[in-house]
Design a protein around this motif. Structure first.
Motif, short mmCIF file in Angstrom:
data_model
loop_
_atom_site.label_atom_id
_atom_site.label_comp_id
_atom_site.label_asym_id
_atom_site.label_seq_id
_atom_site.Cartn_x
_atom_site.Cartn_y
_atom_site.Cartn_z
N VAL A 144 1.60 31.21 -21.34
CA VAL A 144 1.41 29.93 -20.66
C VAL A 144 2.79 29.37 -20.34
CG1 VAL A 144 0.57 27.56 -20.90
CG2 VAL A 144 -0.76 29.46 -21.87
N ILE A 145 3.05 29.09 -19.06
CA ILE A 145 4.31 28.49 -18.62
C ILE A 145 4.23 26.97 -18.72
CG2 ILE A 145 5.90 28.21 -16.65
CD1 ILE A 145 5.86 31.03 -17.86
N ALA A 146 3.07 26.41 -18.32
CA ALA A 146 2.88 24.96 -18.36
C ALA A 146 1.40 24.64 -18.40
CB ALA A 146 3.51 24.31 -17.14
N VAL A 147 1.07 23.48 -18.96
CA VAL A 147 -0.28 22.92 -18.91
C VAL A 147 -0.19 21.58 -18.19
CG1 VAL A 147 -1.24 24.15 -20.88
CG2 VAL A 147 -0.07 21.99 -21.26
N CYS A 148 -1.14 21.32 -17.29
CA CYS A 148 -1.05 20.16 -16.41
C CYS A 148 -2.41 19.46 -16.30
CB CYS A 148 -0.60 20.58 -15.01
SG CYS A 148 0.93 21.55 -15.01
N ILE A 149 -2.37 18.15 -16.10
CA ILE A 149 -3.59 17.37 -15.90
C ILE A 149 -3.37 16.36 -14.78
CG2 ILE A 149 -4.34 17.61 -18.31
CD1 ILE A 149 -3.48 14.62 -18.68
N SER A 150 -4.46 15.82 -14.28
CA SER A 150 -4.40 14.67 -13.38
C SER A 150 -5.52 13.72 -13.80
CB SER A 150 -4.54 15.07 -11.92
OG SER A 150 -5.79 15.70 -11.70
N GLU A 151 -5.26 12.45 -13.64
CA GLU A 151 -6.24 11.44 -14.03
C GLU A 151 -7.28 11.22 -12.95
OE1 GLU A 151 -2.89 11.14 -14.51
OE2 GLU A 151 -3.00 11.44 -16.67
N ARG A 152 -6.99 11.67 -11.70
CA ARG A 152 -7.97 11.56 -10.62
C ARG A 152 -7.91 12.81 -9.75
NH1 ARG A 152 -5.68 9.29 -5.85
NH2 ARG A 152 -3.51 8.76 -6.15
N LYS A 153 -9.00 13.06 -9.03
CA LYS A 153 -9.10 14.24 -8.18
C LYS A 153 -8.31 14.03 -6.89
CE LYS A 153 -13.56 15.77 -9.92
NZ LYS A 153 -14.93 16.14 -9.61
N GLY A 154 -7.91 15.15 -6.25
CA GLY A 154 -7.26 15.09 -4.96
C GLY A 154 -5.75 14.85 -5.02
N VAL A 155 -5.17 14.94 -6.21
CA VAL A 155 -3.72 14.76 -6.35
C VAL A 155 -3.14 15.93 -7.12
CG1 VAL A 155 -3.88 12.24 -6.28
CG2 VAL A 155 -3.93 13.40 -8.48
N LYS A 156 -1.81 16.08 -7.05
CA LYS A 156 -1.14 17.10 -7.85
C LYS A 156 -1.33 16.75 -9.32
CE LYS A 156 2.61 17.78 -4.56
NZ LYS A 156 4.06 17.67 -4.35
N LYS A 157 -1.27 17.77 -10.15
CA LYS A 157 -1.33 17.53 -11.59
C LYS A 157 0.10 17.44 -12.12
CE LYS A 157 -5.78 19.83 -12.13
NZ LYS A 157 -6.61 18.66 -12.31
N HIS A 158 0.27 16.87 -13.30
CA HIS A 158 1.59 16.75 -13.91
C HIS A 158 1.60 17.45 -15.26
CE1 HIS A 158 0.10 13.51 -16.56
NE2 HIS A 158 -0.61 13.15 -15.51
N PRO A 159 2.73 18.09 -15.59
CA PRO A 159 2.83 18.78 -16.87
C PRO A 159 2.75 17.82 -18.05
CG PRO A 159 4.59 19.46 -15.39
CD PRO A 159 3.93 18.26 -14.77
N VAL A 160 2.11 18.29 -19.11
CA VAL A 160 2.02 17.56 -20.37
C VAL A 160 2.39 18.54 -21.50
CG1 VAL A 160 0.32 15.85 -19.60
CG2 VAL A 160 -0.47 18.04 -20.52
N PRO A 161 2.79 18.03 -22.66
CA PRO A 161 3.19 18.93 -23.75
C PRO A 161 2.08 19.88 -24.20
CG PRO A 161 3.92 16.69 -24.21
CD PRO A 161 3.03 16.62 -23.01
N SER A 162 0.84 19.36 -24.24
CA SER A 162 -0.29 20.20 -24.66
C SER A 162 -1.58 19.57 -24.15
CB SER A 162 -0.35 20.32 -26.19
OG SER A 162 -0.64 19.07 -26.78
N VAL A 163 -2.65 20.36 -24.16
CA VAL A 163 -3.98 19.86 -23.80
C VAL A 163 -4.95 20.31 -24.88
CG1 VAL A 163 -3.59 19.81 -21.30
CG2 VAL A 163 -4.52 21.89 -22.36
N THR A 164 -6.05 19.56 -24.99
CA THR A 164 -7.14 19.96 -25.86
C THR A 164 -8.33 20.26 -24.96
OG1 THR A 164 -6.33 18.56 -27.65
CG2 THR A 164 -8.64 19.26 -27.77
N VAL A 165 -8.91 21.45 -25.13
CA VAL A 165 -10.07 21.84 -24.34
C VAL A 165 -11.32 21.79 -25.21
CG1 VAL A 165 -8.66 23.25 -22.79
CG2 VAL A 165 -9.81 24.34 -24.70
N LYS A 166 -12.42 21.44 -24.56
CA LYS A 166 -13.69 21.25 -25.26
C LYS A 166 -14.77 22.07 -24.58
CE LYS A 166 -16.83 17.37 -26.05
NZ LYS A 166 -17.02 15.96 -25.75
N GLU A 167 -15.64 22.70 -25.38
CA GLU A 167 -16.74 23.51 -24.86
C GLU A 167 -17.60 22.69 -23.90
OE1 GLU A 167 -16.22 23.00 -28.13
OE2 GLU A 167 -15.87 24.93 -29.08
N HIS A 168 -18.06 23.32 -22.83
CA HIS A 168 -18.93 22.71 -21.82
C HIS A 168 -18.31 21.49 -21.18
CE1 HIS A 168 -21.85 25.43 -23.49
NE2 HIS A 168 -21.77 24.82 -24.67
N HIS A 169 -16.99 21.37 -21.22
CA HIS A 169 -16.33 20.18 -20.67
C HIS A 169 -15.04 20.50 -19.93
CE1 HIS A 169 -15.18 15.97 -20.34
NE2 HIS A 169 -13.99 16.30 -20.80
#
Length: 142
Positions: free
Chosen positions: A5-30
């Motif tokens: 993994v080089i980077a993990v990224c999120i965005s708070e709304r759809k239709g925009v670029k995502k921004h790198p964050v230190p880590s993410v938590t993923v959840k089943e079915h979500h």
């Protein structure tokens, strides 16, 4: 097959670029907690290989992690050729590939700049089979 993994990224709304964050938590079915694209559907998480981004960099585009709205930027795995149904372990999580490529948005910023975008043909999507934490530097095992 292994990658990183080089980077993990999120965005708070759809239709925009995502921004790198230190880590993410993923959840089943979500998907990724806190990401606008999360939900109970087949494209919970998007992945793109840095090798694909390099193709766009060679065309003169200055690109950062998240510019293609990818959640996980990888190195060392040929994502676009993984069969649908492939399982991968990334950090503490397990994902299943559900889709290769997608329709490109006509107003895609990258496409406007370069005339081309790699996400529609080389980006992949996955659902979360087992939740957990994912961060830059984590290994990816197919």
């Amino acid at each position: 097959m292994k990658g990183t993994v080089i980077a993990v990224c999120i965005s708070e709304r759809k239709g925009v670029k995502k921004h790198p964050v230190p880590s993410v938590t993923v959840k089943e079915h979500h998907g990724i907690i806190g990401d606008a694209h999360a939900g109970d559907w087949h494209r919970q998480i998007s992945l793109l290989a840095d090798e694909s981004v390099d193709k766009m960099r060679e065309m003169g585009a200055v690109l950062q992690a998240g510019d293609f709205a990818e959640n996980i930027l990888t190195k060392g795995i040929d994502l676009k050729n993984l069969p649908i149904g492939t399982h991968m372990t990334i950090g503490e999580a397990e994902l299943e590939v559900t889709q290769i490529g997608k329709e490109c948005h006509n107003d895609c910023e990258i496409k406007k700049i370069t005339g081309k975008c790699v996400m529609p043909t080389e980006g992949i999507f996955a659902v979360v089979i087992k939740g957990g934490k994912i961060q830059a530097g984590d290994s990816i095992t197919i």
